[in-house]
Design an enzyme around this catalytic site. Sequence first.
Site, short mmCIF file in Angstrom:
data_model
loop_
_atom_site.label_atom_id
_atom_site.label_comp_id
_atom_site.label_asym_id
_atom_site.label_seq_id
_atom_site.Cartn_x
_atom_site.Cartn_y
_atom_site.Cartn_z
N HIS A 24 0.84 -1.20 0.00
CA HIS A 24 0.00 0.00 0.00
C HIS A 24 0.88 1.26 0.00
O HIS A 24 0.59 2.23 -0.68
CB HIS A 24 -0.90 -0.02 1.24
CG HIS A 24 -2.02 0.96 1.20
ND1 HIS A 24 -3.13 0.80 0.39
CD2 HIS A 24 -2.19 2.14 1.82
CE1 HIS A 24 -3.95 1.84 0.56
NE2 HIS A 24 -3.40 2.66 1.41
N GLU A 59 0.15 -12.34 -21.75
CA GLU A 59 0.92 -12.51 -20.51
C GLU A 59 1.66 -13.84 -20.45
O GLU A 59 2.40 -14.08 -19.50
CB GLU A 59 -0.02 -12.43 -19.29
CG GLU A 59 -0.77 -11.12 -19.19
CD GLU A 59 -1.87 -11.18 -18.16
OE1 GLU A 59 -1.61 -10.76 -17.02
OE2 GLU A 59 -2.99 -11.63 -18.48
N ASP A 78 3.74 -10.44 -15.72
CA ASP A 78 3.52 -11.88 -15.80
C ASP A 78 4.28 -12.50 -16.96
O ASP A 78 4.81 -13.61 -16.84
CB ASP A 78 2.01 -12.19 -15.94
CG ASP A 78 1.35 -12.37 -14.59
OD1 ASP A 78 2.03 -12.83 -13.65
OD2 ASP A 78 0.15 -12.06 -14.46
N CYS A 135 1.07 -2.63 -20.73
CA CYS A 135 0.51 -2.06 -19.50
C CYS A 135 1.25 -2.54 -18.25
O CYS A 135 0.85 -2.22 -17.14
CB CYS A 135 -0.98 -2.37 -19.37
SG CYS A 135 -1.36 -4.13 -19.23
#
Length: 539
Positions: free
Chosen positions: A188, A429, A453, A500
């Site tokens: 976070h 991916e 990935d 992305c």
Amino acid sequence: MEKYIGKSVYKGTAIGPVSVLKKKDSLVKRIHIDNTAEELKRLDAAKERTMTQLGQLYEKALQEVGEVNAAIFEVHQMMLEDDDYQDAIHSMIQNEEVNAEYAVAVTGDNFAEMFANMDDEYMQARSADVRDISNRLVRNLSGEEQIDWSTMEPSIIVADDLTPSETVQMDKSKILAFVTVHGSTNSHTAILARMMNIPALIGVPLELEKIHNGTRAIVDGREAVFYLDPEEEQIRQAEAAQQTEQRLRSLLAEYKGRESVTKSGRKVNVYANIGSVSDVAYVLENDAEGIGLFRSEFLYLGRDSLPDETEQFNAYRQVLQMMAGKKVIIRTLDIGADKNVDYLGLGKEDNPAMGYRAIRICLEQPEIFKTQLRALLRAAKYGTLAIMYPMIISVEEVLDIQKIVAEVAKELEEEKLPYVIPEQGIMIETPAAVMMSEELAEHVDFFSIGTNDLTQYTLAIDRQNNRLDRFYNPHHEAVLRMIQMTVDGAHKHGKWVGICGELGADTTLTTRFVQMGIDELSVAPSMVLNVRSKICEME
């Protein structure tokens, strides 16, 4: 002067006093109590204060990070009122005649350990929540002063790690930088730092008990160094670095409002990645040309049940309206692997990264998928939406998805609900998707390469395993060739290709990506202008 080396999650330089968030649960002492009835009254009063604080945190989070992310504080309120949790505390005070602080601390530790030992990842994550609640209750019992952010001067926040409740309480304008002993690049704290464009270091080997609030410090995000009580020469160097960074920010500001076009006239769209509705503010602030990845799974996390169609529709519509016609690419549910939710009953897997996740869940549980697709098709009326499907490995999966989309469209037609079938693409991916890129391109409108990935599957290296950092190389030639093969396969059928993953923001590769033929780069909002400047200065 003390020098510490950590790991940088956002580059930049900060100079200022430290504000140390110390965990005090280990300092709770066991004290014998004669009047247990009075102690229980004290506990109830502290519980009420805690409930009020959690309610205030929910309202603050609602404004800053949206309803979905704010829901964690509603969960904390429910956990605080849990009968088993409260009964255990009451029983300990009455039977062992101990102070409430000690009873809460011990009960919190017991419950946290119980959650941590469960097989389910979602329940394991609740362990931190129980500790967070118990620590807050202990602080209210002991009368410990909460940090008053309104009176605190801008500071470098130093902590063991930061919970969502701690970061939400902070006045973001008072944060110069983050430095934590633990945490990960996906924590976070790291996400918040990247969103806010502030320096942040994790994995810094500090002894928090020995650091005093107000001590002057320097965070060097480029070299991943933390200086405590620096010497004058180091301060001068840091100030010079800040001036250089400010000049660079001023230069980057000149790229606001410009198109991302090379000197030879090649246009490359620079979009932004987001995880919630509230992140759109950072997208607009940094002048992204669109949203290349809206991680819709964040609507599903941190809650006890699936978001319904209306909740999803409202979230998607709000983002589209805020983007005012600019393209918004929403990725369908990508749960599994490192993102688990208890209510889906995914169970524990030996190899979750290669397990029951993403589109596999959607095709196995089509009712969940249909609810999301209904919300997406309805929201598409309010802007320029594109849908992106994750973890595709075959043409058969794409054809199955198209059948479900057609069924959803027919349902909406029969219910006389307005909808649009938008542009639809897939994420590349896996090596399988790369090898099948030509065939896949015949059936979709675009590709978006998820380099995180793709790198781990190509190199057979778990990207979450810190012990493998020296082997994990996203610049590996095999990965770059995979990207080139994907571009070639898509362009052969006239389809566009974007990136992305984290690699999209790596400006050392921007030139190569453009030369490869990449049509779009989607990055953290804070990196939009950096990438645009690189493109605009290319020949």
